[in-house]
Design an enzyme around this catalytic site. Structure first.
Site, short mmCIF file in Angstrom:
data_model
loop_
_atom_site.label_atom_id
_atom_site.label_comp_id
_atom_site.label_asym_id
_atom_site.label_seq_id
_atom_site.Cartn_x
_atom_site.Cartn_y
_atom_site.Cartn_z
N ARG A 158 0.80 -1.22 0.00
CA ARG A 158 0.00 0.00 0.00
C ARG A 158 0.83 1.27 0.00
NH1 ARG A 158 -2.89 -3.85 1.88
NH2 ARG A 158 -0.91 -4.42 2.76
N THR A 159 1.79 1.33 0.93
CA THR A 159 2.49 2.60 1.10
C THR A 159 3.29 2.95 -0.15
OG1 THR A 159 2.62 2.14 3.45
CG2 THR A 159 4.03 3.90 2.64
N LYS A 180 26.03 -3.84 -0.51
CA LYS A 180 27.50 -3.85 -0.62
C LYS A 180 28.16 -3.19 0.59
CE LYS A 180 27.21 -3.16 -5.64
NZ LYS A 180 27.53 -2.21 -6.71
N ARG A 209 11.46 4.21 3.31
CA ARG A 209 11.07 3.29 4.39
C ARG A 209 12.32 2.52 4.77
NH1 ARG A 209 6.00 -0.81 4.53
NH2 ARG A 209 5.04 1.14 5.20
N HIS A 213 5.28 5.99 11.54
CA HIS A 213 4.76 5.87 10.18
C HIS A 213 3.79 7.04 9.99
CE1 HIS A 213 3.49 4.33 6.45
NE2 HIS A 213 3.16 3.09 6.78
C1 NCD Z 1 1.91 -1.01 8.22
C2 NCD Z 1 3.40 -0.81 8.32
O1 NCD Z 1 4.15 -1.06 7.37
O2 NCD Z 1 3.81 -0.37 9.38
N1 NCD Z 1 1.44 -1.16 6.93
C3 NCD Z 1 1.19 -0.05 6.17
O3 NCD Z 1 2.04 0.72 5.86
N2 NCD Z 1 -0.09 0.14 5.82
C4 NCD Z 1 1.37 -2.00 9.17
C5 NCD Z 1 1.95 -3.38 9.23
O4 NCD Z 1 2.87 -3.75 8.52
O5 NCD Z 1 1.43 -4.16 10.03
#
Ligand code: NCD
Length: 313
Positions: free
Chosen positions: A51-52, A81, A102, A130
């Site tokens: 999703r993100t 590396k 991320r 997040h």
């Molecule tokens: C979450 C995350 O990556 O922290 N997912 C997301 O970005 N919607 C939640 C999760 O992984 O449980």
């Protein structure tokens, strides 16, 4: 705002502006499709994501910017590396006008900001924060209740490592008369620093040991996945909290069910058709809130520097 790396750096007014812009984009996303023409934005993901990453990439493309992307930077980029995160950022910023990242370390986004000359968006940092998920969560709350003040919300599951819960808690602290009911999986309770954060911001936090302790008329249940990949104690006996058609009956017709997703087994599929299940719509709001966030940061950062007055929105 130049960067968005923690939910604690945003004000209520800035949130209002982003949500109002999100409303406009949602109504007519075509209108915004050329605003970032000529810019390039990169997505640098060192941890799995569906999703993100895809909603960010869709947002970038729908705003007309170009996109460069590494979907598995831990394995496929120079980190493999032995390159430091700082050096990777120093390089990627030379190729792009904004970095969405991320990473598996809690302090990764802060480290990136120290060396980056372009805006950084934190799309998830370890078991820490997040903040863009919290944006779409709050936007969804606003959509369903028409307001954010005076709400009662229960947050279930992994409150220790759940970064979405952490950022949501921080944003909720900007609003009035909020009550948070925490119902953690045993062993994954909310840590003291977050409890203190809530207390210092006059948010009532009530820890529950069963579903029955959560009031019938709670406005939202925010279920989360146990972050198994982050457990320090691999032998911890996890007793999942599973929501299903049967036990969700105890909540009101106006109690909405949210989840940042992905779910594993913590929401039974027999709840998918329930009118109160809004987690898929919640995920779709991610596209629009992220478009609004990108536009806001790009405008703040670039409008006064170069291409002044070229873009008006
Ligand atoms: C979450 C995350 O990556 O922290 N997912 C997301 O970005 N919607 C939640 C999760 O992984 O449980």
């Amino acid at each position: 705002m130049k960067n968005f790396i923690s939910a604690s750096q945003i004000s209520r007014t800035e949130l209002d502006d982003i949500f109002n812009l999100t409303d406009k984009i949602k109504k007519n996303k075509k209108k915004y499709s050329n605003l970032l023409k000529g810019y390039v934005i990169s997505t640098l993901f060192f941890e799995p994501s569906t999703r993100t990453r895809l909603s960010f990439e869709s947002a970038i493309l729908r705003l007309g910017a170009g996109l460069i992307s590494t979907e598995n930077a831990r394995e496929n980029a120079s980190a493999k590396k032995g390159e430091s995160l700082e050096d990777t950022i120093r390089i990627v910023q030379g190729y792009s006008d904004m970095i969405v990242m991320r990473h598996f370390d809690n302090d990764a986004a802060e480290r990136a900001v120290k060396v980056a000359k372009v805006p950084i968006i934190n799309a998830g940092s370890g078991g820490g924060e997040h903040p863009t998920q919290a944006l779409l969560d709050l936007y969804t709350i606003r959509q369903y209740k028409g307001k954010i003040d005076n709400i009662k919300i229960a947050i279930l599951g992994d409150l220790k490592y759940g970064r979405t819960a952490h950022s949501l808690i921080k944003l909720l602290c900007l609003y009035n008369n909020i009550t948070v009911y925490g119902f953690p999986v045993h062993g994954l309770e909310l840590q003291e620093n977050y409890k203190n954060f809530l207390k210092n911001n006059n948010v009532t936090y009530i820890e529950c040991k069963s579903l029955n302790e959560i009031p019938y008329d709670v406005d939202f249940i925010y279920q989360t996945r146990v972050q198994k990949e982050r457990l320090e104690d691999k032998n911890l006996e996890i007793e999942d909290i599973i929501l299903n058609k049967e036990n969700f009956k105890r909540f009101s017709e106006k109690t909405f069910l949210m989840h940042p997703l992905p779910r594993v087994n913590e929401i039974s599929t027999d709840l998918d058709d329930d009118n109160r299940s809004i987690f898929f719509e919640q995920a779709h709001n991610g596209l629009y809130t992220r478009m609004a966030l990108i536009l806001t940061l790009m405008k703040d950062f670039y409008n006064n520097k170069w291409r002044k007055n070229e873009r008006a929105y």
